[in-house]
Scaffold this motif. Structure first.
Motif, PDB file in Angstrom:
ATOM      1  N   LEU A  31      -4.248   6.248  -1.794  1.00 47.57           N
ATOM      2  CA  LEU A  31      -3.352   7.376  -1.504  1.00 47.57           C
ATOM      3  C   LEU A  31      -2.416   7.050  -0.337  1.00 47.57           C
ATOM      4  O   LEU A  31      -1.221   7.331  -0.394  1.00 47.57           O
ATOM      5  CB  LEU A  31      -4.158   8.634  -1.204  1.00 47.57           C
ATOM      6  N   ARG A  32      -2.963   6.464   0.734  1.00 42.60           N
ATOM      7  CA  ARG A  32      -2.124   6.118   1.882  1.00 42.60           C
ATOM      8  C   ARG A  32      -1.101   5.055   1.504  1.00 42.60           C
ATOM      9  O   ARG A  32       0.066   5.134   1.877  1.00 42.60           O
ATOM     10  CB  ARG A  32      -2.986   5.621   3.044  1.00 42.60           C
ATOM     11  N   ALA A  33      -1.536   4.059   0.728  1.00 48.96           N
ATOM     12  CA  ALA A  33      -0.624   2.985   0.327  1.00 48.96           C
ATOM     13  C   ALA A  33       0.468   3.522  -0.600  1.00 48.96           C
ATOM     14  O   ALA A  33       1.640   3.187  -0.447  1.00 48.96           O
ATOM     15  CB  ALA A  33      -1.409   1.868  -0.362  1.00 48.96           C
ATOM     16  N   GLY A  34       0.087   4.356  -1.555  1.00 47.85           N
ATOM     17  CA  GLY A  34       1.081   4.943  -2.454  1.00 47.85           C
ATOM     18  C   GLY A  34       2.060   5.816  -1.692  1.00 47.85           C
ATOM     19  O   GLY A  34       3.256   5.821  -1.973  1.00 47.85           O
ATOM     20  N   GLY A  35       1.566   6.546  -0.705  1.00 56.27           N
ATOM     21  CA  GLY A  35       2.437   7.372   0.124  1.00 56.27           C
ATOM     22  C   GLY A  35       3.389   6.545   0.961  1.00 56.27           C
ATOM     23  O   GLY A  35       4.510   6.974   1.244  1.00 56.27           O
ATOM     24  N   ALA A  36       2.976   5.350   1.363  1.00 52.40           N
ATOM     25  CA  ALA A  36       3.853   4.485   2.154  1.00 52.40           C
ATOM     26  C   ALA A  36       4.935   3.843   1.282  1.00 52.40           C
ATOM     27  O   ALA A  36       6.038   3.583   1.752  1.00 52.40           O
ATOM     28  CB  ALA A  36       3.025   3.395   2.843  1.00 52.40           C
ATOM     29  N   LEU A  37       4.625   3.584   0.020  1.00 52.37           N
ATOM     30  CA  LEU A  37       5.590   2.910  -0.857  1.00 52.37           C
ATOM     31  C   LEU A  37       6.566   3.885  -1.520  1.00 52.37           C
ATOM     32  O   LEU A  37       7.708   3.537  -1.780  1.00 52.37           O
ATOM     33  CB  LEU A  37       4.854   2.114  -1.931  1.00 52.37           C
ATOM     34  N   ALA A  38       6.132   5.107  -1.776  1.00 55.06           N
ATOM     35  CA  ALA A  38       6.954   6.061  -2.534  1.00 55.06           C
ATOM     36  C   ALA A  38       8.246   6.493  -1.830  1.00 55.06           C
ATOM     37  O   ALA A  38       9.291   6.523  -2.472  1.00 55.06           O
ATOM     38  CB  ALA A  38       6.116   7.278  -2.907  1.00 55.06           C
ATOM     39  N   PRO A  39       8.237   6.834  -0.541  1.00 56.87           N
ATOM     40  CA  PRO A  39       9.470   7.338   0.078  1.00 56.87           C
ATOM     41  C   PRO A  39      10.623   6.340   0.048  1.00 56.87           C
ATOM     42  O   PRO A  39      11.775   6.729   0.018  1.00 56.87           O
ATOM     43  CB  PRO A  39       9.068   7.641   1.522  1.00 56.87           C
ATOM     44  N   ALA A  40      10.344   5.070   0.060  1.00 54.37           N
ATOM     45  CA  ALA A  40      11.408   4.068   0.077  1.00 54.37           C
ATOM     46  C   ALA A  40      11.907   3.751  -1.329  1.00 54.37           C
ATOM     47  O   ALA A  40      12.734   2.867  -1.502  1.00 54.37           O
ATOM     48  CB  ALA A  40      10.918   2.796   0.764  1.00 54.37           C
ATOM     49  N   ILE A  43       9.696   1.975  -6.814  1.00 58.63           N
ATOM     50  CA  ILE A  43       9.069   2.375  -8.072  1.00 58.63           C
ATOM     51  C   ILE A  43       8.540   1.178  -8.851  1.00 58.63           C
ATOM     52  O   ILE A  43       7.755   1.337  -9.769  1.00 58.63           O
ATOM     53  CB  ILE A  43      10.041   3.194  -8.946  1.00 58.63           C
ATOM     54  N   TRP A  44       8.936  -0.003  -8.484  1.00 56.32           N
ATOM     55  CA  TRP A  44       8.472  -1.209  -9.173  1.00 56.32           C
ATOM     56  C   TRP A  44       7.056  -1.599  -8.733  1.00 56.32           C
ATOM     57  O   TRP A  44       6.381  -2.360  -9.434  1.00 56.32           O
ATOM     58  CB  TRP A  44       9.430  -2.380  -8.894  1.00 56.32           C
ATOM     59  N   ALA A  45       6.604  -1.094  -7.593  1.00 55.63           N
ATOM     60  CA  ALA A  45       5.321  -1.526  -7.011  1.00 55.63           C
ATOM     61  C   ALA A  45       4.157  -0.707  -7.566  1.00 55.63           C
ATOM     62  O   ALA A  45       4.234   0.502  -7.698  1.00 55.63           O
ATOM     63  CB  ALA A  45       5.379  -1.394  -5.494  1.00 55.63           C
ATOM     64  N   ARG A  46       3.070  -1.417  -7.903  1.00 53.62           N
ATOM     65  CA  ARG A  46       1.814  -0.777  -8.321  1.00 53.62           C
ATOM     66  C   ARG A  46       0.705  -1.270  -7.393  1.00 53.62           C
ATOM     67  O   ARG A  46       0.705  -2.430  -6.984  1.00 53.62           O
ATOM     68  CB  ARG A  46       1.461  -1.169  -9.761  1.00 53.62           C
ATOM     69  N   ILE A  47      -0.229  -0.385  -7.103  1.00 50.72           N
ATOM     70  CA  ILE A  47      -1.340  -0.733  -6.211  1.00 50.72           C
ATOM     71  C   ILE A  47      -2.638  -0.610  -6.986  1.00 50.72           C
ATOM     72  O   ILE A  47      -2.874   0.390  -7.661  1.00 50.72           O
ATOM     73  CB  ILE A  47      -1.375   0.199  -4.991  1.00 50.72           C
TER      74      ILE A  47
END
Length: 132
Positions: A31-40, A43-47
């Motif tokens: 959740l923290r990692a997805g929250g860090a990647l989403a605002p920027a 959309i290509w990144a998956r965790i």
């Protein structure tokens, strides 16, 4: 005999609590990692998470985007329990650069009565300036 049953139940309870804590830590890291990647807009990144191992997957548009995503993931990877830090694995690839298609160039040379005429099509304005 009763002591063995109590010990067995205590160990089973401890194992269940341990597994539940591990799941909570793993879900929190995702959740923290997805929250860090989403605002920027990454959309290509998956965790993917496996315990405290976070794997970043996807096709990054360029090396700078991959580096930014890894940095954001590293900042978000700290676990809520002091001393626990998620290990980050980079499994990303770079998207191939788009192929630039140039329009064809054409050159026509005509020989006339005492004159040479050169005409053609140049793909860029700089090519035309070179002939002037």
């Amino acid at each position: 005999m009763a002591l063995a049953i109590i010990a067995f139940l205590a160990l089973g309870g401890a194992a269940f609590v341990g597994m539940r804590i591990a799941t909570i830590i793993e879900e929190g890291a995702v959740l923290r990692a997805g929250g860090a990647l989403a605002p920027a807009g990454r959309i290509w990144a998956r965790i993917e998470a496996d315990g405290l191992r976070l794997t970043l997957r996807g096709a990054a548009p360029d090396a700078a985007a991959r580096s930014e995503a890894l940095d954001a993931l590293a900042q978000a990877a700290a676990a809520p329990i002091p001393g626990l830090t998620a290990r980050i694995i980079d499994a990303t690839t770079l998207s191939p650069a788009p192929v630039q298609v140039r329009p064809p160039a054409a050159l026509i040379i005509m020989l006339g009565a005492g004159a040479v005429t050169i005409t053609g099509v140049a793909p860029e304005g700089g090519t035309l300036a070179a002939f002037s």
